[in-house]
Design a protein around this motif. Structure first.
Motif, PDB file in Angstrom:
ATOM      1  N   GLU A 288       0.781  -1.282  -0.045  1.00  0.00           N
ATOM      2  CA  GLU A 288      -0.014  -0.079   0.182  1.00  0.00           C
ATOM      3  C   GLU A 288       0.948   1.385  -0.058  1.00  0.00           C
ATOM      4  O   GLU A 288       0.467   2.370  -0.783  1.00  0.00           O
ATOM      5  N   ALA A 289       1.808   1.314   0.725  1.00  0.00           N
ATOM      6  CA  ALA A 289       2.677   2.332   0.659  1.00  0.00           C
ATOM      7  C   ALA A 289       3.557   2.565  -0.507  1.00  0.00           C
ATOM      8  O   ALA A 289       3.531   3.941  -0.770  1.00  0.00           O
ATOM      9  N   GLU A 290       4.021   1.542  -1.350  1.00  0.00           N
ATOM     10  CA  GLU A 290       4.457   1.691  -2.492  1.00  0.00           C
ATOM     11  C   GLU A 290       3.511   2.172  -3.549  1.00  0.00           C
ATOM     12  O   GLU A 290       4.014   3.065  -4.295  1.00  0.00           O
ATOM     13  N   ILE A 291       2.221   1.776  -3.386  1.00  0.00           N
ATOM     14  CA  ILE A 291       1.192   2.247  -4.147  1.00  0.00           C
ATOM     15  C   ILE A 291       1.107   4.052  -4.047  1.00  0.00           C
ATOM     16  O   ILE A 291       1.173   4.688  -4.866  1.00  0.00           O
ATOM     17  N   GLY A 292       1.257   4.308  -2.855  1.00  0.00           N
ATOM     18  CA  GLY A 292       1.266   5.788  -2.432  1.00  0.00           C
ATOM     19  C   GLY A 292       2.403   6.534  -3.021  1.00  0.00           C
ATOM     20  O   GLY A 292       2.143   7.701  -3.352  1.00  0.00           O
ATOM     21  N   ARG A 293       3.390   6.044  -3.125  1.00  0.00           N
ATOM     22  CA  ARG A 293       4.709   6.570  -3.517  1.00  0.00           C
ATOM     23  C   ARG A 293       4.544   6.656  -5.032  1.00  0.00           C
ATOM     24  O   ARG A 293       5.052   7.759  -5.752  1.00  0.00           O
ATOM     25  N   GLN A 294       3.646   5.690  -5.907  1.00  0.00           N
ATOM     26  CA  GLN A 294       3.582   5.838  -7.167  1.00  0.00           C
ATOM     27  C   GLN A 294       2.627   7.045  -7.733  1.00  0.00           C
ATOM     28  O   GLN A 294       2.889   7.727  -8.611  1.00  0.00           O
ATOM     29  N   ASP A 295       1.830   7.250  -6.771  1.00  0.00           N
ATOM     30  CA  ASP A 295       0.955   8.209  -7.140  1.00  0.00           C
ATOM     31  C   ASP A 295       1.119   9.698  -6.358  1.00  0.00           C
ATOM     32  O   ASP A 295       0.287  10.684  -6.797  1.00  0.00           O
ATOM     33  N   ALA A 296       2.238   9.861  -5.911  1.00  0.00           N
ATOM     34  CA  ALA A 296       2.783  10.991  -5.171  1.00  0.00           C
ATOM     35  C   ALA A 296       3.132  11.803  -6.372  1.00  0.00           C
ATOM     36  O   ALA A 296       4.195  11.547  -7.135  1.00  0.00           O
ATOM     37  N   ASP A 297       2.528  13.179  -6.725  1.00  0.00           N
ATOM     38  CA  ASP A 297       2.958  14.021  -7.496  1.00  0.00           C
ATOM     39  C   ASP A 297       2.130  15.443  -7.115  1.00  0.00           C
ATOM     40  O   ASP A 297       1.028  15.771  -7.408  1.00  0.00           O
ATOM     41  N   PHE A 298       2.904  16.353  -6.408  1.00  0.00           N
ATOM     42  CA  PHE A 298       2.532  17.748  -5.892  1.00  0.00           C
ATOM     43  C   PHE A 298       1.833  18.359  -6.740  1.00  0.00           C
ATOM     44  O   PHE A 298       0.339  19.052  -6.514  1.00  0.00           O
ATOM     45  N   ASP A 299       2.433  18.645  -8.158  1.00  0.00           N
ATOM     46  CA  ASP A 299       1.943  19.518  -9.048  1.00  0.00           C
ATOM     47  C   ASP A 299       0.714  19.189  -9.525  1.00  0.00           C
ATOM     48  O   ASP A 299      -0.415  19.843  -9.892  1.00  0.00           O
ATOM     49  N   ARG A 300       0.474  17.838  -9.870  1.00  0.00           N
ATOM     50  CA  ARG A 300      -0.823  17.254 -10.297  1.00  0.00           C
ATOM     51  C   ARG A 300      -2.062  17.213  -9.314  1.00  0.00           C
ATOM     52  O   ARG A 300      -3.015  17.647  -9.650  1.00  0.00           O
ATOM     53  N   SER A 301      -1.565  17.117  -8.072  1.00  0.00           N
ATOM     54  CA  SER A 301      -2.484  17.177  -6.723  1.00  0.00           C
ATOM     55  C   SER A 301      -2.935  18.759  -6.810  1.00  0.00           C
ATOM     56  O   SER A 301      -4.286  18.830  -6.510  1.00  0.00           O
ATOM     57  N   LEU A 302      -1.964  19.521  -7.081  1.00  0.00           N
ATOM     58  CA  LEU A 302      -2.466  20.951  -7.029  1.00  0.00           C
ATOM     59  C   LEU A 302      -3.451  21.336  -8.179  1.00  0.00           C
ATOM     60  O   LEU A 302      -4.295  21.914  -8.044  1.00  0.00           O
ATOM     61  N   ALA A 303      -3.250  20.703  -9.365  1.00  0.00           N
ATOM     62  CA  ALA A 303      -4.395  21.032 -10.287  1.00  0.00           C
ATOM     63  C   ALA A 303      -5.466  20.379 -10.154  1.00  0.00           C
ATOM     64  O   ALA A 303      -6.538  20.837 -10.302  1.00  0.00           O
ATOM     65  N   GLN A 304      -5.505  19.049  -9.507  1.00  0.00           N
ATOM     66  CA  GLN A 304      -6.622  18.357  -9.380  1.00  0.00           C
ATOM     67  C   GLN A 304      -7.612  18.920  -8.428  1.00  0.00           C
ATOM     68  O   GLN A 304      -8.896  18.847  -8.190  1.00  0.00           O
ATOM     69  N   LEU A 305      -6.863  19.727  -7.377  1.00  0.00           N
ATOM     70  CA  LEU A 305      -7.663  20.288  -6.271  1.00  0.00           C
ATOM     71  C   LEU A 305      -8.666  21.461  -7.146  1.00  0.00           C
ATOM     72  O   LEU A 305      -9.821  21.749  -6.427  1.00  0.00           O
ATOM     73  N   GLN A 354      -0.632  23.326   2.621  1.00  0.00           N
ATOM     74  CA  GLN A 354      -1.081  22.256   3.403  1.00  0.00           C
ATOM     75  C   GLN A 354      -2.484  21.660   3.029  1.00  0.00           C
ATOM     76  O   GLN A 354      -2.667  20.387   3.274  1.00  0.00           O
ATOM     77  N   VAL A 355      -3.507  22.305   2.368  1.00  0.00           N
ATOM     78  CA  VAL A 355      -4.542  21.577   1.948  1.00  0.00           C
ATOM     79  C   VAL A 355      -4.237  20.674   0.883  1.00  0.00           C
ATOM     80  O   VAL A 355      -4.854  19.510   0.890  1.00  0.00           O
ATOM     81  N   VAL A 356      -3.506  21.025   0.008  1.00  0.00           N
ATOM     82  CA  VAL A 356      -2.993  19.995  -1.128  1.00  0.00           C
ATOM     83  C   VAL A 356      -2.346  18.843  -0.612  1.00  0.00           C
ATOM     84  O   VAL A 356      -2.753  17.618  -0.762  1.00  0.00           O
ATOM     85  N   GLU A 357      -1.424  19.001   0.654  1.00  0.00           N
ATOM     86  CA  GLU A 357      -0.686  17.833   1.071  1.00  0.00           C
ATOM     87  C   GLU A 357      -1.652  16.944   2.022  1.00  0.00           C
ATOM     88  O   GLU A 357      -1.693  15.698   1.962  1.00  0.00           O
ATOM     89  N   THR A 358      -2.659  17.724   2.718  1.00  0.00           N
ATOM     90  CA  THR A 358      -3.656  16.840   3.644  1.00  0.00           C
ATOM     91  C   THR A 358      -4.686  16.013   2.577  1.00  0.00           C
ATOM     92  O   THR A 358      -4.694  14.986   2.858  1.00  0.00           O
ATOM     93  N   ILE A 359      -5.186  16.603   1.386  1.00  0.00           N
ATOM     94  CA  ILE A 359      -6.240  16.077   0.549  1.00  0.00           C
ATOM     95  C   ILE A 359      -5.374  15.030  -0.033  1.00  0.00           C
ATOM     96  O   ILE A 359      -6.086  13.841  -0.193  1.00  0.00           O
ATOM     97  N   SER A 360      -4.125  15.146  -0.331  1.00  0.00           N
ATOM     98  CA  SER A 360      -3.544  14.209  -1.412  1.00  0.00           C
ATOM     99  C   SER A 360      -2.642  13.189  -0.813  1.00  0.00           C
ATOM    100  O   SER A 360      -2.273  12.169  -1.302  1.00  0.00           O
ATOM    101  N   ALA A 361      -2.571  13.329   0.758  1.00  0.00           N
ATOM    102  CA  ALA A 361      -1.841  12.243   1.278  1.00  0.00           C
ATOM    103  C   ALA A 361      -2.355  11.042   1.342  1.00  0.00           C
ATOM    104  O   ALA A 361      -3.694  10.755   1.350  1.00  0.00           O
ATOM    105  N   PRO A 362      -1.610   9.957   0.971  1.00  0.00           N
ATOM    106  CA  PRO A 362      -2.054   8.484   0.863  1.00  0.00           C
ATOM    107  C   PRO A 362      -2.897   8.259   2.224  1.00  0.00           C
ATOM    108  O   PRO A 362      -2.591   8.248   3.292  1.00  0.00           O
TER     109      PRO A 362
END
Length: 449
Positions: A288-305, A354-362
């Protein structure tokens, strides 16, 4: 099977990765064109059918931006795809998404009735109201409907589609060659509807299927969404993080169904979940943790917000400044999600970063562990009254194979899940009644009177 309540299971097929799983396409198990490869879908649907799943579920939305998830950028239209799956499978249910905001009732009724006949009574309609504001431009509209209008239109839309599905009674076609009678015209009923949102005159030109009507599914966590589910939903998609939250949601939906004059036992709550199976609980958490690392991308998460806010561009703001004041932004889009984000930022005093990090955190899924652990947790949620089943998001074929080969046999052994299909129709396998044709009911009542 024992006399305990049976678990319903669905497989959500998202190809190269939907929201929150942007990195799925990078996995060597996932073909880069999986979302448009019907052979890939056939393989997954057949695997789910071998495991005796109730249904496969095809999600959909239509408006995209370059920041949309890979699966959203390039995917097959649901009913076209499901028609192909119908002739490649035999028992598994086929659920597809169509919007009440941008599809007309006659077209929806005809397409789903066709899928229902092609599949022998295995079709289900996931009713959505479309949250992306940009969808309006795709259909030549100046503005997306507001929240209240979307749900008002949805209720009228579904009621009208159900009337159209009853255009023919079950015995409308004698097909008597000797008498030269193909149709009994007394069993054909035209719809004459003039409502707030739709005007439809005339019958549907296709007979009912062995399950009477496709099964209606619905998702929505707002008050309006829940009330729509209580009014028309036979299967309810949701996301709940604990047994307590799941039980409260299920109790609420069933109470709303009763308020609409419905039998609460005909409302099945089947939340969408992510499952990871490992050799041990620790091994599964590492996967599960490895899957979370695969999906981690701050810029994409910012856009998705920006999506819940009509794809608002948050990159124009200082990341380390307080979350911006957005006023009513999001009210015509995914309002429930947008309001939750605003509330989170306001109550916790978060910056945009912080909002982006909170929402996109695995998020740690409750359904991660060894096969024995996952089977036990499934049973606890079922016995705790939190669910009637689960929709499992299929990320990789190997993980689904582990679930099917290791978890399902445990559920079968304990009597929680079927060993063989009970019926040939989706309704039959879900334990839902066949809706009797309304005109046949009226005729019988008139004769009795």
């Amino acid at each position: 099977m024992t006399d305990r309540r049976r678990l319903r299971l669905g497989a959500v097929l998202v190809g190269t990765g939907g929201p929150g799983s942007h990195g799925a396409w990078k996995d060597p198990e996932i073909p880069g064109d999986a979302s448009v490869d019907v052979r890939w879908y056939v393989e997954q649907a057949r695997a789910a059918e071998r495991a005796r799943f109730d249904h496969v579920f095809i999600v959909d939305s239509q408006f995209i931006t370059p920041d949309s998830p890979p699966h959203y950028l390039n995917r097959l239209e649901p009913l076209t795809l499901l028609s192909a799956l119908a002739v490649a499978t035999e028992r598994i249910g086929l659920i597809g998404t169509l919007s009440t905001s941008y599809d007309e009732p006659f077209s929806v009724a005809r397409r789903f009735a066709s899928l229902d006949l092609i599949s022998g009574g295995r079709a289900g309609w996931n009713v959505v109201t479309s949250g992306d504001e940009g969808t309006a431009g795709l259909f030549g509209r100046d503005q997306h409907l507001d929240y209240g209008q979307r749900y008002g239109r949805a209720l009228e839309h579904v009621r009208l589609v159900q009337r159209l599905w009853d255009s023919y009674e079950d015995d409308a076609f004698p097909r008597d060659r000797e008498r030269g009678v193909f149709l009994d015209p007394t069993r054909l009923h035209a719809v004459d509807h003039v409502g707030e949102h739709f005007r439809v005159h005339g019958p549907l030109n296709i007979q009912r299927s062995p399950q009477g009507q496709p099964v209606i599914f619905q998702a929505g966590d707002s008050d309006q969404g829940r009330d729509l589910g209580g009014a028309i939903g036979e299967g309810i998609f949701t996301h709940q993080g604990s047994i307590e939250a799941g039980r409260a949601f299920r109790d609420d939906l069933r109470a709303r169904a009763v308020a609409h004059g419905r039998d609460p036992e005909t409302v099945l709550v089947v939340p969408g979940i992510s499952v990871v199976v490992g050799d041990t609980d620790e091994d599964a958490r590492a996967i599960e943790a490895e899957i979370g690392r695969q999906d981690a991308d701050f810029d994409r998460s910012l856009a998705q917000l920006g999506r819940p806010f009509g794809w608002y561009d948050f990159s124009q703001h200082d990341l380390d400044a307080p979350f911006p004041e957005l006023g009513p932004l999001g009210d015509r889009s995914f309002k429930t999600n947008a309001d939750a984000i605003k509330r989170l930022a306001r109550e916790q005093g978060l910056t945009l970063r912080q909002v982006v990090e909170t929402i996109s955190a695995p998020k740690r899924s409750p359904f991660v562990g060894s096969a024995e652990t996952v089977a036990r947790i499934f049973t606890e949620w079922l016995d705790g009254g939190a669910v009637d089943g689960f929709n499992i998001h299929i990320r990789t074929p190997s993980q689904f194979a582990r679930f099917a080969d290791e978890v399902v046999p445990i559920l079968q052994e304990t009597g929680v899940f079927r060993r063989e299909y009970e019926a040939t129709t989706l309704r039959g396998n879900l334990g839902l009644p066949i809706p009797e044709n309304r005109h046949a009911v009226a005729r019988r009542a008139a004769l009795a009177a």
